[in-house]
Design an enzyme around this catalytic site. Structure first.
Site: not given
Ligand code: GRF
Length: 221
Positions: A107, A109, A136, A145
């Site tokens: 994942n 995060h 991370s 997480d």
């Molecule tokens: C990102 O900040 C990711 O870290 C979190 O969701 C947000 C959107 O991600 N988990 P994305 O633009 O859909 O890849």
């Protein structure tokens, strides 16, 4: 060639970064499927435009969280991935479903874990007056997480930062860190465990920092 399945709930900017990175000759991986809990996820559109297997699994079709998680994994595993990447996937995955997975799942995060697991990480870092913030990549375990950290990337928080400006700068880091981790994993030098990570057979005592990961990628494998 490492086969990567992606779980996403939203626009898919991290998926887009992975798709771009996978085009590099040295990448060593390809995205073979994108699966979402949201029918309207932009990530599904990106997958379809790229001609990649894409599917929405509807939570409402399943009586409880575990059977939904299992159905999502079952659908993702149809693409025979070697690695599952949660990239903007917003649901907590049940321990029971994780226990059934035979491939590693990671994942990304938007915080310097173990600081700020969960949501609203940028606002929390600002409210705490932290000097730095970041992102991370970690192995997913039943603890939200909380799995072993693979790599991190960090930036200073500036006095005029807002949650939005911070999120935008962290997102740029995400788009570098996630592909670097997947490429490193495809090189066969990362072993992803539920309690620790090994690089070249040596247990990591601390998460790789982005520059480490990029430096490692520049070394001959
Ligand atoms: C990102 O900040 C990711 O870290 C979190 O969701 C947000 C959107 O991600 N988990 P994305 O633009 O859909 O890849």
């Amino acid at each position: 060639m490492l086969r990567v399945a992606v779980l996403a709930s939203g626009r898919g900017s991290n998926l887009a970064a992975l798709l771009d990175a996978s085009k590099a000759p040295s990448a060593g991986f390809k995205v073979v499927g994108v699966y979402s809990d949201r029918a309207d996820a932009g990530a599904l559109d990106l997958a379809r435009q790229a001609g990649i297997d894409a599917a929405h699994v509807n939570r409402k079709d399943h009586s409880d969280r575990i059977s939904f998680d299992e159905a999502l994994f079952e659908r993702a595993l149809q693409s025979q991935p070697d690695l599952i990447v949660c990239a903007g996937y917003m649901r907590v995955i049940s321990a029971a479903a994780l226990g059934l997975l035979s491939v590693p799942i990671i994942n990304i995060h938007p915080s310097l874990l173990p600081r700020y697991p969960g949501l609203d990480t940028h606002a929390r870092a600002l409210a705490a007056g932290d000097a730095e913030h970041g992102v991370s990549v970690h192995v997913i375990t039943p603890e939200l997480d909380g799995g072993p950290l693979i790599a991190q990337a960090r930036i200073p928080i500036t006095p005029d930062d807002s949650p939005e400006s911070l999120a935008a700068r962290v997102l740029k880091l995400e788009h570098c860190l996630l592909p670097a981790c997947v490429t490193l994993f495809s090189s066969g030098r990362l072993q992803l465990g539920h309690t620790h990570i090994k690089l070249n057979g040596e247990r990591l005592s601390a998460p790789l920092q982005l520059h480490d990961a990029q430096l490692l990628l520049s070394e001959p494998t």
